[in-house]
Scaffold this motif. Sequence first.
Motif, mmCIF file in Angstrom:
data_model
loop_
_atom_site.group_PDB
_atom_site.id
_atom_site.type_symbol
_atom_site.label_atom_id
_atom_site.label_comp_id
_atom_site.label_asym_id
_atom_site.label_seq_id
_atom_site.Cartn_x
_atom_site.Cartn_y
_atom_site.Cartn_z
ATOM 1 N N GLN A 161 0.799 -1.222 0.000
ATOM 2 C CA GLN A 161 0.000 0.000 0.000
ATOM 3 C C GLN A 161 0.836 1.279 0.000
ATOM 4 O O GLN A 161 0.292 2.368 0.192
ATOM 5 C CB GLN A 161 -0.913 0.013 1.234
ATOM 6 N N THR A 208 -4.264 4.787 1.768
ATOM 7 C CA THR A 208 -4.561 3.769 2.777
ATOM 8 C C THR A 208 -3.316 3.245 3.480
ATOM 9 O O THR A 208 -3.436 2.367 4.353
ATOM 10 C CB THR A 208 -5.294 2.575 2.129
ATOM 11 N N GLU A 245 -17.404 -6.618 -3.234
ATOM 12 C CA GLU A 245 -16.648 -5.496 -3.788
ATOM 13 C C GLU A 245 -15.657 -4.963 -2.761
ATOM 14 O O GLU A 245 -14.538 -4.573 -3.102
ATOM 15 C CB GLU A 245 -17.606 -4.391 -4.231
ATOM 16 N N HIS A 246 -16.066 -4.950 -1.485
ATOM 17 C CA HIS A 246 -15.153 -4.538 -0.408
ATOM 18 C C HIS A 246 -13.983 -5.510 -0.296
ATOM 19 O O HIS A 246 -12.836 -5.101 -0.063
ATOM 20 C CB HIS A 246 -15.892 -4.478 0.923
ATOM 21 N N ARG A 266 -12.538 -7.177 -2.552
ATOM 22 C CA ARG A 266 -11.625 -7.117 -3.692
ATOM 23 C C ARG A 266 -10.755 -5.874 -3.678
ATOM 24 O O ARG A 266 -9.857 -5.757 -4.513
ATOM 25 C CB ARG A 266 -12.428 -7.174 -4.990
ATOM 26 N N GLN A 267 -10.993 -4.952 -2.762
ATOM 27 C CA GLN A 267 -10.214 -3.724 -2.725
ATOM 28 C C GLN A 267 -8.782 -3.995 -2.259
ATOM 29 O O GLN A 267 -8.537 -4.909 -1.465
ATOM 30 C CB GLN A 267 -10.877 -2.711 -1.784
ATOM 31 N N GLN A 276 -15.752 4.031 2.812
ATOM 32 C CA GLN A 276 -15.759 2.732 2.156
ATOM 33 C C GLN A 276 -14.461 1.973 2.392
ATOM 34 O O GLN A 276 -14.453 0.739 2.464
ATOM 35 C CB GLN A 276 -15.989 2.923 0.644
ATOM 36 N N VAL A 277 -13.355 2.704 2.501
ATOM 37 C CA VAL A 277 -12.071 2.055 2.738
ATOM 38 C C VAL A 277 -12.079 1.344 4.086
ATOM 39 O O VAL A 277 -11.507 0.254 4.239
ATOM 40 C CB VAL A 277 -10.936 3.086 2.663
ATOM 41 N N SER A 331 -13.833 -1.912 3.725
ATOM 42 C CA SER A 331 -12.961 -2.876 3.041
ATOM 43 C C SER A 331 -11.932 -3.458 4.003
ATOM 44 O O SER A 331 -11.650 -4.667 3.978
ATOM 45 C CB SER A 331 -12.258 -2.197 1.863
#
Length: 448
Positions: A139, A144, A341-342, A344-345, A412-413, A416
């Motif tokens: 990262q 993030t 979807e979360h 796969r982040q 949203q991060v 995830s």
Amino acid sequence: MIEQDRPGPHAATVGLPKELIDHVRPSFARFLRIEAAGGVVLLLCAVAAVLLSNSDFGQALSAFWDTWLGLRFGDLEAGRSLKAWINDGLMTLFFFLVALELKRELVLGEMRKPRMAALPMAAALGGMAGPAALFLALQWGTPTQRGWGIAMATDTAFVIACLALLGRRVPQSLRVFMLMLAIVDDVGAILVVAIGYSSGIDWHMLTLAALSVVLMRFMARVGIRQFSPYVLSGCALWLAIDASGLHATIAGVILGLMTPARRWVSDTRLYGILRQVVAHPAGRAGSGNTRDRKTLLIAELAARESLSPVERLQMALHPWVSFCVMPLFALANAGLQLSWEHARQPVAVAVFLGFVVGKPAGIVLFSWLALRAGLASRAPELGWRMLVGGGFLAGIGFTMALLIADLGLNGQVLDSAKMGIFLASLCSAGLGLALLLWASRPAGRAPG
């Protein structure tokens, strides 16, 4: 002055003589039992939080945890959300309990020998460095990367609960190793929170916090043994650290490590006082100033002080922390919207790999280095297969992972990262249990 706990000449007539391990083993077993049961309650609350957040009550529940709670005086106000009170206030008790257990193990437990304590400490350092390095490698240069501390800490309750499922298949030395590793992990994680996730340090408030510590040391030196003055000083320490910009839960670690682990009254003195109680005749009814009344009060104090402050506080706080504080934390922090979807982040993948790959790799590598350098020793039954299985179990991250994720990420991060935490914990638990079951199989009989 603290007396050495040696059985007196009359102790043998009362019961069997006790060695140090006989005093420690019941406390250790009680800690494991409560921790295992607390892990089950924690899991149920985490599942409930996820289900509720994905139901029609999700928004109402989120609004409830965001409810402001505090005091207002005109334009001045002091307070925070209900969720923040749990994370900053009640979690201080959790870290206080963690520090108490660390102090007890280092002073009275099996880890009082430096080379025995060095192995889980080295493993804990590797278990923090490995996931953090892997997360940053994946990262680096992204917004993030601030979540680098998420995969560092092991959840003590869930690990002990998994070991309880294995029963006698795993040696006691592995339980001690994993408990010590998880405790050092938690202390290291809160230090990471205090240093890496704090900003705007107010040195005046830190000076007041240091004065609170000095005051408590002075009270201990002059022999004040009542808990109430220390509770008031501890509250002042929490307020000063909270106002300084550091995370307030660091106060729990400081207070726990400062708590005395040695008892004040030895067995010899206690039995002598109890013999005085039996020797004195009963006083007149209703009199509060007789000799036997005074002796009874002294005996009451001596019986209480025959346990160290660390043991008394552990017994008093452990059920409350395991069955009240931790479930409340799970209900307030474990909620997220379930979505592949979360998962796969990139941040979810980094958290997952940090726990499942970085954690066991760091634990095994640092353990090998400590043993190779002669800094540590391990029990004969604690083989490498057991250490590898324990390393995977250490990838179960929940409490501190959610706390650090909430401090470092948002939106949203954050969801995830939570998804990565949950998936990694499930995978680590499955791999760790499978490896330990394989490692505990009896060896086959040699041919012929």
